[in-house]
Enzyme design. Structure first.
Site, PDB file in Angstrom:
ATOM      1  N   LYS A 265     -19.905  31.747  23.419  1.00 53.07           N
ATOM      2  CA  LYS A 265     -18.486  31.622  23.760  1.00 53.07           C
ATOM      3  C   LYS A 265     -17.827  30.642  22.826  1.00 53.07           C
ATOM      4  O   LYS A 265     -18.420  29.747  22.287  1.00 53.07           O
ATOM      5  CB  LYS A 265     -18.271  30.960  25.129  1.00 53.07           C
ATOM      6  CG  LYS A 265     -16.771  30.405  25.493  1.00 53.07           C
ATOM      7  CD  LYS A 265     -16.669  29.736  26.796  1.00 53.07           C
ATOM      8  CE  LYS A 265     -15.260  29.316  26.900  1.00 53.07           C
ATOM      9  NZ  LYS A 265     -14.931  28.675  28.286  1.00 53.07           N
ATOM     10  N   ASP A 270      -9.448  24.891  24.287  1.00 53.67           N
ATOM     11  CA  ASP A 270      -9.120  25.538  25.629  1.00 53.67           C
ATOM     12  C   ASP A 270      -8.024  24.636  26.302  1.00 53.67           C
ATOM     13  O   ASP A 270      -8.423  23.527  26.739  1.00 53.67           O
ATOM     14  CB  ASP A 270     -10.273  25.659  26.508  1.00 53.67           C
ATOM     15  CG  ASP A 270     -10.118  26.118  27.890  1.00 53.67           C
ATOM     16  OD1 ASP A 270      -8.766  26.801  27.679  1.00 53.67           O
ATOM     17  OD2 ASP A 270     -11.013  26.287  28.681  1.00 53.67           O
ATOM     18  N   LYS A 277      -4.288  23.043  31.662  1.00 51.26           N
ATOM     19  CA  LYS A 277      -4.976  21.995  32.152  1.00 51.26           C
ATOM     20  C   LYS A 277      -3.967  20.668  32.082  1.00 51.26           C
ATOM     21  O   LYS A 277      -3.193  20.450  31.514  1.00 51.26           O
ATOM     22  CB  LYS A 277      -6.178  21.589  31.196  1.00 51.26           C
ATOM     23  CG  LYS A 277      -7.288  22.673  31.109  1.00 51.26           C
ATOM     24  CD  LYS A 277      -8.374  22.204  30.155  1.00 51.26           C
ATOM     25  CE  LYS A 277      -9.270  23.439  30.055  1.00 51.26           C
ATOM     26  NZ  LYS A 277     -10.169  23.788  31.287  1.00 51.26           N
ATOM     27  N   ASP A 288     -15.163  23.418  23.043  1.00 47.28           N
ATOM     28  CA  ASP A 288     -15.312  24.823  23.892  1.00 47.28           C
ATOM     29  C   ASP A 288     -15.953  26.022  23.063  1.00 47.28           C
ATOM     30  O   ASP A 288     -16.016  27.140  23.771  1.00 47.28           O
ATOM     31  CB  ASP A 288     -13.852  25.302  24.740  1.00 47.28           C
ATOM     32  CG  ASP A 288     -14.297  25.906  26.107  1.00 47.28           C
ATOM     33  OD1 ASP A 288     -15.334  25.817  26.435  1.00 47.28           O
ATOM     34  OD2 ASP A 288     -13.242  26.686  26.751  1.00 47.28           O
ATOM     35  N   ASP A 347      -7.207  30.128  32.872  1.00 43.31           N
ATOM     36  CA  ASP A 347      -8.115  28.907  32.329  1.00 43.31           C
ATOM     37  C   ASP A 347      -9.521  29.531  32.532  1.00 43.31           C
ATOM     38  O   ASP A 347     -10.565  28.820  32.229  1.00 43.31           O
ATOM     39  CB  ASP A 347      -8.058  27.423  33.171  1.00 43.31           C
ATOM     40  CG  ASP A 347      -8.360  26.626  32.173  1.00 43.31           C
ATOM     41  OD1 ASP A 347      -9.058  26.691  31.370  1.00 43.31           O
ATOM     42  OD2 ASP A 347      -8.582  25.443  32.935  1.00 43.31           O
ATOM     43  N   GLU A 349     -10.901  31.918  30.925  1.00 44.20           N
ATOM     44  CA  GLU A 349     -11.097  32.517  29.865  1.00 44.20           C
ATOM     45  C   GLU A 349     -12.242  33.053  29.415  1.00 44.20           C
ATOM     46  O   GLU A 349     -12.363  33.924  28.661  1.00 44.20           O
ATOM     47  CB  GLU A 349     -10.045  32.189  28.750  1.00 44.20           C
ATOM     48  CG  GLU A 349     -10.612  31.086  27.906  1.00 44.20           C
ATOM     49  CD  GLU A 349     -11.363  29.921  28.549  1.00 44.20           C
ATOM     50  OE1 GLU A 349     -10.643  29.308  29.504  1.00 44.20           O
ATOM     51  OE2 GLU A 349     -11.965  29.180  28.109  1.00 44.20           O
ATOM     52  N   ARG A 351     -15.165  34.019  30.280  1.00 37.97           N
ATOM     53  CA  ARG A 351     -16.003  35.054  30.933  1.00 37.97           C
ATOM     54  C   ARG A 351     -15.550  36.360  30.410  1.00 37.97           C
ATOM     55  O   ARG A 351     -15.996  37.372  30.312  1.00 37.97           O
ATOM     56  CB  ARG A 351     -15.722  35.014  32.456  1.00 37.97           C
ATOM     57  CG  ARG A 351     -14.754  35.006  33.097  1.00 37.97           C
ATOM     58  CD  ARG A 351     -14.737  34.625  34.741  1.00 37.97           C
ATOM     59  NE  ARG A 351     -14.963  33.043  34.712  1.00 37.97           N
ATOM     60  CZ  ARG A 351     -14.983  32.457  35.703  1.00 37.97           C
ATOM     61  NH1 ARG A 351     -14.848  33.001  37.019  1.00 37.97           N
ATOM     62  NH2 ARG A 351     -14.948  31.174  35.608  1.00 37.97           N
TER      63      ARG A 351
HETATM   64  N1  BES Z   1     -14.056  25.385  29.327  1.00 39.66           N
HETATM   65  C1  BES Z   1     -13.940  25.264  30.646  1.00 39.66           C
HETATM   66  C2  BES Z   1     -15.195  24.733  31.342  1.00 39.66           C
HETATM   67  C3  BES Z   1     -15.473  23.421  30.998  1.00 39.66           C
HETATM   68  C4  BES Z   1     -14.955  22.305  31.655  1.00 39.66           C
HETATM   69  C5  BES Z   1     -16.233  23.178  29.865  1.00 39.66           C
HETATM   70  C6  BES Z   1     -15.479  20.981  31.358  1.00 39.66           C
HETATM   71  C7  BES Z   1     -16.605  21.843  29.657  1.00 39.66           C
HETATM   72  C8  BES Z   1     -16.345  20.968  30.317  1.00 39.66           C
HETATM   73  C9  BES Z   1     -13.550  26.716  31.524  1.00 39.66           C
HETATM   74  O1  BES Z   1     -12.890  27.710  30.354  1.00 39.66           O
HETATM   75  C10 BES Z   1     -12.467  26.339  32.190  1.00 39.66           C
HETATM   76  O2  BES Z   1     -11.408  26.009  31.959  1.00 39.66           O
HETATM   77  N2  BES Z   1     -12.860  26.430  33.530  1.00 39.66           N
HETATM   78  C11 BES Z   1     -12.053  25.967  34.755  1.00 39.66           C
HETATM   79  C12 BES Z   1     -11.648  27.033  35.552  1.00 39.66           C
HETATM   80  C13 BES Z   1     -10.994  26.548  36.825  1.00 39.66           C
HETATM   81  C14 BES Z   1      -9.493  26.007  36.332  1.00 39.66           C
HETATM   82  C15 BES Z   1     -10.443  28.071  37.219  1.00 39.66           C
HETATM   83  C16 BES Z   1     -13.031  24.940  35.495  1.00 39.66           C
HETATM   84  O3  BES Z   1     -14.350  25.215  35.379  1.00 39.66           O
HETATM   85  O4  BES Z   1     -12.635  23.915  35.580  1.00 39.66           O
HETATM   86 ZN    ZN Z   2     -13.029  27.381  28.433  1.00 40.73          ZN
HETATM   87 MN    MN Z   3     -10.703  27.584  30.585  1.00 39.61          MN
END
Ligand code: BES
Ligand code: ZN
Ligand code: MN
Length: 498
Positions: A265, A270, A277, A288, A347, A349, A351
Site C-alpha cells: 500500500k 492519508d 480525519k 501510510d 477513509d 482507501e 483496500r
Molecule cells: N491508513 C489508515 C489506517 C491506519 C490507522 C494506519 C492508524 C495506521 C494507524 C486507513 O486508511 C484508515 O484510514 N482506516 C480507517 C477507516 C475507518 C475510518 C473507516 C480506520 O481504520 O480508522
Molecule cells: Zn490509509
Molecule cells: Mn484511510
C-alpha cells in the site's frame, strides 16, 4: 559501516573498543574473555565476583584499559540467562553496544561471537545477527536540520578464529542486506509527505530499479484509465499528484513463468478524503506508504541476494486528499477485476488501491500473493503495537509466511476470514462496499481483498500497528520500523518446495 574479518587475535588490535559478552550463568571468564582477563590482572573476574558484572540482559559495563592491551576500552555486554538466549536477543545486545559507542564517538570496534552461541547456532546466522543488530541500531531518520548528525562507528573487526571465510561472507551479506533494506524502508517511510509525494516515490523506485538492474514499469494515469483500474484512479483523484501503479520485477529463474508477487500500500498521505480525519488522527499518515516502502526495499535487497526465484512488486501509489475531484461517499466504481464497489467510507482507501494491484498481479502471472499495508486502525485495537495481523485464503501459504516471520523475529497473529464475515461487505447497489463501520474492522478489509485474490494463494499483512513506534523500543528508534522487510526477504529466499 565497514566490516572486516581479521586474522589477528582481537587482543592485538588497537581499536577504540572490544565487545565481550557475558551471561548470567557464567561464574567465571572463558575463551577470549579469559585471555583478555588475564592480560588485565583479572579485573573482569573481580567485577563478576563482587557482583558488578552480572551478565543480565542488556547490562553494559565499560572498562578503560590505560595501555594494558592495545585497545582503549572493553564493553562487557550482558546476554542474560543462557536458556533465554537467542539470535534476536544477541542482535539487541550488539546494537545496544553500537549505540553507546556512537554516543562516545568511537570509530573502530572489534568483536567476536561468544563460543556458546557458535555452538548453538549456524555460524552464518551468528554473523548475520551481529551485523544486523549493529546496522539496525545505527539507523538515522531523515533530518531537515541545518546540522546533520554524523556516524562515528566506521570499522568493525571480527575475529577470523571463529568462522570460515565462506560463513563470514554469507552472514555478512545477509546481515547487511537484511538491515540496510530495513533501514531503507524506514528512511522512505519517515519522509514528510510533501517530500515523499507520489512523483517522488515513483522516481525513487525507478532509481532503485536502475541501480539494481530490476525490470521497471509504470502504469501512468492514462494507462490506468485505459485498463480500467478505477479503484486506484478514484483514490488518487483529489490529489495534485497523479496516481500510478509501479511494477518492479526480479527474475532469478528464467526457466519458470510463475512468480511470487509482493503488493504494498502506497498512500503517501492519508487525510481520510472527504470523510476527513480529525486533527490528531492525521498524525502518522505520512507513513501510510509503509507497505510500498517495505516492498520496494525488499526488491532492493533481493537483487543483492540473488535467489533462484522470480519476484514481482506491485506498488499502487496515491495521495488520499481533498479536492473537487475527490471520491464521495456512495460513489460506485468499477475495479480492474470488473467487480463494482460502493464507496461507503472515503477513509477506507487502502483496500481499494490494493484490489486493483492484486488483480493486476494475477494478470501478470503471479502464482502466490502477499500484500502488506497500514490498512486499519482496528488492527491496533485488536493486537496493539506488538504484532502484525495476518489473514489468508490458503492455510499452507499462511504457514509459510508465519514461519518466515518467526525466523526473523517479527511477530504475526492470524485473524480468521470465516465466510460469515462476507455479510459485512454486502452492498445494495454494487458487488460490495468498502467499509461497514467498527465491528471486525481488520477482518472486513481482509474479506474485501479476498474477493480480488480469489483462488490464488494470498496472505494479507496489516501492519497499521507495527509499522511505526511512538517511542523507542530496544535498538529500534521511534518512527518507522521497516516491519515486514526481513519477513518478506526470508520468504523470498526460501527453497521452492514444488
Ligand atoms: N491508513 C489508515 C489506517 C491506519 C490507522 C494506519 C492508524 C495506521 C494507524 C486507513 O486508511 C484508515 O484510514 N482506516 C480507517 C477507516 C475507518 C475510518 C473507516 C480506520 O481504520 O480508522
Ligand atoms: Zn490509509
Ligand atoms: Mn484511510
Amino acid at each position: 559501516m565497514e566490516w572486516r574479518l581479521t586474522q589477528e587475535n582481537l587482543t592485538h588490535l588497537a581499536t577504540d573498543a572490544i565487545f565481550l559478552f557475558h551471561t548470567e550463568d557464567q561464574a567465571s571468564t572463558h575463551g577470549l574473555v579469559r585471555q583478555i582477563d588475564e592480560m588485565i590482572d583479572f579485573q573482569i573476574s573481580h567485577l563478576i565476583s563482587v557482583g558488578e558484572v552480572k551478565g543480565e540482559y542488556g547490562e553494559l559495563t565499560i572498562l578503560h584499559l590505560w595501555g594494558q592491551i592495545p585497545a582503549a576500552r572493553l564493553f562487557i555486554l550482558g546476554l542474560g540467562k543462557e536458556e533465554k538466549l537467542n539470535l534476536q536477543r544477541f542482535k539487541q545486545v550488539v546494537g545496544k553496544g553500537i549505540q553507546r559507542a556512537e554516543e562516545l564517538e568511537l570509530r573502530q570496534i572489534a568483536m567476536s561471537s561468544p563460543s556458546f552461541l557458535i555452538k548453538r547456532f549456524h555460524t552464518v546466522d551468528c554473523v548475520q545477527a551481529m551485523v544486523e543488530g549493529a546496522e539496525l541500531a545505527a539507523y538515522e531518520p531523515p533530518s531537515f536540520k541545518e546540522e546533520q548528525k554524523q556516524q562515528f562507528v566506521k570499522t568493525i573487526f571480527i575475529s577470523a578464529h571463529d568462522y570460515s571465510l565462506s560463513a563470514f561472507d554469507e552472514g555478512l551479506l545477509r546481515g547487511k542486506v537484511f538491515a540496510q533494506s530495513t533501514n531503507l524502508a524506514r528512511f522512505l517511510t519517515d519522509q514528510p509527505a510533501n517530500w515523499m509525494t507520489p512523483d517522488a516515490f515513483a522516481s525513487k523506485a525507478e532509481e532503485i530499479a536502475q541501480k539494481r538492474g530490476l525490470e521497471f514499469m509504470v502504469l501512468e494515469q492514462s494507462d490506468l484509465d485505459r485498463l480500467g483500474m478505477h479503484a486506484i484512479l478514484t483514490v488518487g483523484k483529489g490529489s495534485l499528484y497523479s496516481p500510478r501503479l509501479l511494477v518492479l520485477r526480479y527474475t532469478g529463474d528464467h526457466g519458470r513463468k510463475d512468480s511470487l508477487a509482493l503488493i504494498g500500500k502506497g498512500i503517501t498521505f492519508d487525510s481520510g478524503g472527504l470523510q476527513l480525519k480529525g486533527d490528531k488522527e492525521m498524525f502518522g499518515m505520512k507513513r501510510d506508504m509503509a507497505g510500498a516502502a517495505t516492498v520496494l526495499a525488499v526488491m532492493d535487497g533481493l537483487a543483492q541476494l540473488t535467489p533462484y526465484h522470480n519476484v514481482m512488486a506491485l506498488l499502487p501509489i496515491c495521495e488520499n486528499i481533498v479536492d473537487a475531484g475527490s471520491m464521495r461517499p456512495e460513489d460506485v466504481i468499477r475495479t480492474y477485476s470488473g467487480k463494482t464497489v460502493e464507496i461507503t467510507h472515503t477513509d477506507s482507501e487502502g483496500r481499494l488501491i490494493l484490489a486493483d494491484a492484486i488483480s493486476y498481479a494475477k494478470k501478470l502471472g503471479a502464482s502466490r500473493l502477499v500484500d502488506i499495508a497500514t490498512l486499519t486502525g482496528a488492527t491496533i485495537i485488536a493486537l496493539g503495537f506488538e504484532a502484525t495481523a495476518l489473514m489468508t485464503n490458503d492455510a499452507q501459504w499462511g504457514l509459510e509466511v508465519k514461519r518466515a516471520a518467526r525466523m526473523v523475529g517479527e511477530k504475526t497473529w492470524e485473524l480468521p476470514l470465516f465466510e460469515e464475515y462476507e455479510e459485512y461487505i454486502e452492498s445494495d447497489i454494487a458487488d460490495m462496499k468498502n467499509d461497514d463501520g467498527m465491528e471486525a474492522g481488520a477482518i472486513q478489509a481482509g474479506v474485501f481483498l479476498k474477493q480480488f485474490a480469489e483462488e490464488t494463494p494470498w496472505v494479507h499483512l496489516d501492519i497499521a500497528g507495527t509499522a511505526e513506534l511512538t517511542k523507542e523500543r530496544g535498538i529500534m528508534s521511534k518512527g518507522a520500523t521497516g516491519v515486514g522487510v526481513r519477513t518478506l526477504l526470508q520468504l523470498a529466499l526460501r527453497e521452492v518446495e514444488e
